[in-house]
Design a protein around this motif. Structure first.
Motif, PDB file in Angstrom:
ATOM      1  N   MET A   1      34.058  31.287  31.710  1.00  0.00           N
ATOM      2  CA  MET A   1      33.374  31.269  33.085  1.00  0.00           C
ATOM      3  C   MET A   1      34.750  31.177  34.026  1.00  0.00           C
ATOM      4  O   MET A   1      34.399  31.460  35.448  1.00  0.00           O
ATOM      5  CB  MET A   1      32.506  30.238  33.370  1.00  0.00           C
ATOM      6  CG  MET A   1      31.350  30.273  32.687  1.00  0.00           C
ATOM      7  SD  MET A   1      30.205  28.967  33.191  1.00  0.00           S
ATOM      8  CE  MET A   1      28.860  29.241  31.888  1.00  0.00           C
ATOM      9  N   ALA A   2      35.908  30.995  33.509  1.00  0.00           N
ATOM     10  CA  ALA A   2      37.010  31.211  34.667  1.00  0.00           C
ATOM     11  C   ALA A   2      37.167  32.310  35.604  1.00  0.00           C
ATOM     12  O   ALA A   2      37.753  32.396  36.793  1.00  0.00           O
ATOM     13  CB  ALA A   2      38.328  30.943  34.034  1.00  0.00           C
ATOM     14  N   GLY A   3      36.572  33.367  34.868  1.00  0.00           N
ATOM     15  CA  GLY A   3      36.783  34.776  35.460  1.00  0.00           C
ATOM     16  C   GLY A   3      35.855  34.950  36.779  1.00  0.00           C
ATOM     17  O   GLY A   3      36.016  35.973  37.271  1.00  0.00           O
ATOM     18  N   ILE A   4      34.923  34.138  36.926  1.00  0.00           N
ATOM     19  CA  ILE A   4      34.177  34.279  38.117  1.00  0.00           C
ATOM     20  C   ILE A   4      34.550  33.289  39.153  1.00  0.00           C
ATOM     21  O   ILE A   4      33.953  33.270  40.128  1.00  0.00           O
ATOM     22  CB  ILE A   4      32.740  33.861  37.839  1.00  0.00           C
ATOM     23  CG1 ILE A   4      32.581  32.266  37.255  1.00  0.00           C
ATOM     24  CG2 ILE A   4      31.968  34.627  36.712  1.00  0.00           C
ATOM     25  CD1 ILE A   4      31.018  32.009  37.073  1.00  0.00           C
ATOM     26  N   ARG A   5      35.845  32.824  39.179  1.00  0.00           N
ATOM     27  CA  ARG A   5      36.374  32.021  40.441  1.00  0.00           C
ATOM     28  C   ARG A   5      36.616  32.832  41.443  1.00  0.00           C
ATOM     29  O   ARG A   5      36.924  32.003  42.668  1.00  0.00           O
ATOM     30  CB  ARG A   5      37.547  31.264  39.818  1.00  0.00           C
ATOM     31  CG  ARG A   5      37.217  30.240  38.822  1.00  0.00           C
ATOM     32  CD  ARG A   5      36.279  29.121  38.983  1.00  0.00           C
ATOM     33  NE  ARG A   5      36.343  28.374  37.912  1.00  0.00           N
ATOM     34  CZ  ARG A   5      35.254  27.242  38.098  1.00  0.00           C
ATOM     35  NH1 ARG A   5      34.516  27.071  39.037  1.00  0.00           N
ATOM     36  NH2 ARG A   5      35.245  26.387  37.155  1.00  0.00           N
ATOM     37  N   ASP A   6      36.735  34.117  41.525  1.00  0.00           N
ATOM     38  CA  ASP A   6      37.050  35.077  42.702  1.00  0.00           C
ATOM     39  C   ASP A   6      35.826  35.271  43.317  1.00  0.00           C
ATOM     40  O   ASP A   6      35.740  36.206  44.091  1.00  0.00           O
ATOM     41  CB  ASP A   6      37.771  36.262  42.239  1.00  0.00           C
ATOM     42  CG  ASP A   6      37.144  37.112  41.206  1.00  0.00           C
ATOM     43  OD1 ASP A   6      36.181  36.590  40.599  1.00  0.00           O
ATOM     44  OD2 ASP A   6      37.607  37.986  40.818  1.00  0.00           O
ATOM     45  N   ILE A   7      34.612  34.945  42.934  1.00  0.00           N
ATOM     46  CA  ILE A   7      33.512  35.332  43.627  1.00  0.00           C
ATOM     47  C   ILE A   7      33.422  34.875  44.956  1.00  0.00           C
ATOM     48  O   ILE A   7      33.655  33.562  45.424  1.00  0.00           O
ATOM     49  CB  ILE A   7      32.297  34.659  42.726  1.00  0.00           C
ATOM     50  CG1 ILE A   7      32.002  35.373  41.579  1.00  0.00           C
ATOM     51  CG2 ILE A   7      30.770  35.170  43.715  1.00  0.00           C
ATOM     52  CD1 ILE A   7      31.769  36.724  41.353  1.00  0.00           C
ATOM     53  N   GLN A   8      32.959  35.873  45.901  1.00  0.00           N
ATOM     54  CA  GLN A   8      32.912  35.451  47.398  1.00  0.00           C
ATOM     55  C   GLN A   8      31.600  35.464  47.982  1.00  0.00           C
ATOM     56  O   GLN A   8      31.201  34.780  48.963  1.00  0.00           O
ATOM     57  CB  GLN A   8      33.787  36.503  48.160  1.00  0.00           C
ATOM     58  CG  GLN A   8      35.090  36.634  47.778  1.00  0.00           C
ATOM     59  CD  GLN A   8      35.756  37.670  48.746  1.00  0.00           C
ATOM     60  OE1 GLN A   8      35.445  38.229  49.519  1.00  0.00           O
ATOM     61  NE2 GLN A   8      37.080  38.116  48.227  1.00  0.00           N
ATOM     62  N   VAL A   9      30.722  36.268  47.140  1.00  0.00           N
ATOM     63  CA  VAL A   9      29.071  36.358  47.817  1.00  0.00           C
ATOM     64  C   VAL A   9      28.210  36.180  46.614  1.00  0.00           C
ATOM     65  O   VAL A   9      28.407  36.855  45.537  1.00  0.00           O
ATOM     66  CB  VAL A   9      28.803  37.530  48.409  1.00  0.00           C
ATOM     67  CG1 VAL A   9      27.463  37.692  49.013  1.00  0.00           C
ATOM     68  CG2 VAL A   9      29.824  37.822  49.685  1.00  0.00           C
ATOM     69  N   ILE A  10      27.236  35.356  46.631  1.00  0.00           N
ATOM     70  CA  ILE A  10      26.338  35.332  45.510  1.00  0.00           C
ATOM     71  C   ILE A  10      24.725  36.029  45.969  1.00  0.00           C
ATOM     72  O   ILE A  10      24.492  35.675  47.029  1.00  0.00           O
ATOM     73  CB  ILE A  10      25.871  33.840  45.112  1.00  0.00           C
ATOM     74  CG1 ILE A  10      27.155  32.969  44.601  1.00  0.00           C
ATOM     75  CG2 ILE A  10      24.933  33.876  44.049  1.00  0.00           C
ATOM     76  CD1 ILE A  10      26.931  31.914  44.536  1.00  0.00           C
ATOM     77  N   VAL A  11      23.961  36.919  45.208  1.00  0.00           N
ATOM     78  CA  VAL A  11      23.081  37.612  45.198  1.00  0.00           C
ATOM     79  C   VAL A  11      22.167  37.145  44.447  1.00  0.00           C
ATOM     80  O   VAL A  11      22.450  37.182  43.179  1.00  0.00           O
ATOM     81  CB  VAL A  11      23.168  39.058  45.390  1.00  0.00           C
ATOM     82  CG1 VAL A  11      22.138  39.898  45.888  1.00  0.00           C
ATOM     83  CG2 VAL A  11      24.488  39.523  46.456  1.00  0.00           C
TER      84      VAL A  11
END
Length: 228
Positions: A1-11
Motif C-alpha cells: 500500500m506504500a504506493g498510494i501515499r501520493d494520493i491527493q483526492v479520493i473519489v
C-alpha cells in the motif's frame, strides 16, 4: 500500500459502496406491499436488473439518455406489476426508494475521518436530485458530490470519471477511486485513476485478472492505509 501515499483526492462510488442499495430497495418494497407473500429478493433482483440493463443500453448508445429517476420509476412500475401493487401513491413512493438508502455501519465516520485529510468527492450514477436527497438521508459528508447526469451517460463510460478528474484538477495518478464494484474500478483504471476495492456483501468482487491498488474490508482499513 506504500504506493498510494501520493494520493491527493479520493473519489467514492455511492450506491452499494457507501449505502446498502439492495437492502433499501427491499425495505421500500416491503413497505409498498406489507400484506403480500411476494418474494422480495426476486423483486429486488428485478429492479436492479432493469436498472443495469437500461444504463448499459444508454452507455452503448442503444437508448437516449434518461436520468436515474426515470429508470427507477420504470423499475418501480415493473416491481408493482409483478407484485400486484396498484396504489399510485405507493408506486410513486416506491420509485424514490434509491433516495432512502441506509449507510453501511462504517460509512459516516469513515468519510468524516478521510475528509479531514483529503478532498473527498462522491461520484454516482444517481441523478443530481436523487443524489442530493440520498446524501441528506444517509448523512454523507462530501466536499463535492457529482452525478453522472452531468455527462448524460453512466459509469463505466469514461466521461463520468472525467467529471471527477476535472473537479480534482490533478493528474489521474493522484486520484483514488473507491468502489465495491470491480466493473466500476476497471472504468476508473481506463482513465488512469488509482483504484481501491472495498469489500461489501452486495458488491462485485474482483476477478483474478484485476490489479487494483488497494483491497480493504471497510473504510476504517482504507483510512489506516491512507492516513499516516
Amino acid at each position: 500500500m506504500a504506493g498510494i501515499r501520493d494520493i491527493q483526492v479520493i473519489v467514492f462510488d455511492v450506491l452499494g459502496t457507501l449505502v446498502d442499495e439492495p437492502g433499501g430497495i427491499a425495505a421500500a418494497i416491503r413497505e409498498a406491499m406489507p400484506d403480500t407473500d411476494a418474494d422480495v429478493e426476486e423483486l429486488v433482483d428485478l429492479w436492479l436488473g432493469h436498472v443495469e440493463k437500461e444504463q448499459s443500453r444508454i452507455v452503448k448508445g442503444e437508448r437516449a439518455y434518461a436520468n436515474s429517476q426515470v429508470i427507477d420509476a420504470e423499475a418501480a412500475q415493473a416491481v408493482a406489476d409483478r407484485a400486484g401493487i396498484e396504489d399510485p401513491a405507493a408506486i410513486a413512493r416506491l420509485a424514490k426508494a434509491e433516495q432512502r438508502l441506509a449507510p453501511w455501519e462504517d460509512t459516516v465516520a469513515g468519510l468524516e475521518r478521510l475528509s479531514w485529510h483529503f478532498p473527498v468527492i462522491g461520484l454516482s450514477n444517481a441523478s443530481r436530485a436523487a443524489l442530493l436527497r440520498l446524501n441528506a438521508f444517509a448523512g454523507l459528508r462530501w466536499h463535492q458530490a457529482l452525478s453522472a447526469e452531468s455527462a448524460a451517460t453512466y459509469k463505466p463510460d469514461p466521461a463520468v470519471y472525467r467529471l471527477a478528474l476535472d473537479a480534482a484538477a490533478c493528474v489521474p495518478e493522484h486520484v483514488l477511486m473507491v468502489a465495491a464494484h470491480a466493473w466500476d474500478l476497471r472504468g476508473a483504471q481506463a482513465v488512469g485513476m488509482r483504484t481501491a476495492y472495498i469489500g461489501r456483501s452486495v458488491g462485485d468482487p474482483p476477478a483474478e485478472t484485476d490489479t487494483f491498488d488497494v483491497h480493504v474490508d471497510g473504510l476504517d482499513a482504507l483510512a489506516a492505509a491512507l492516513v499516516t
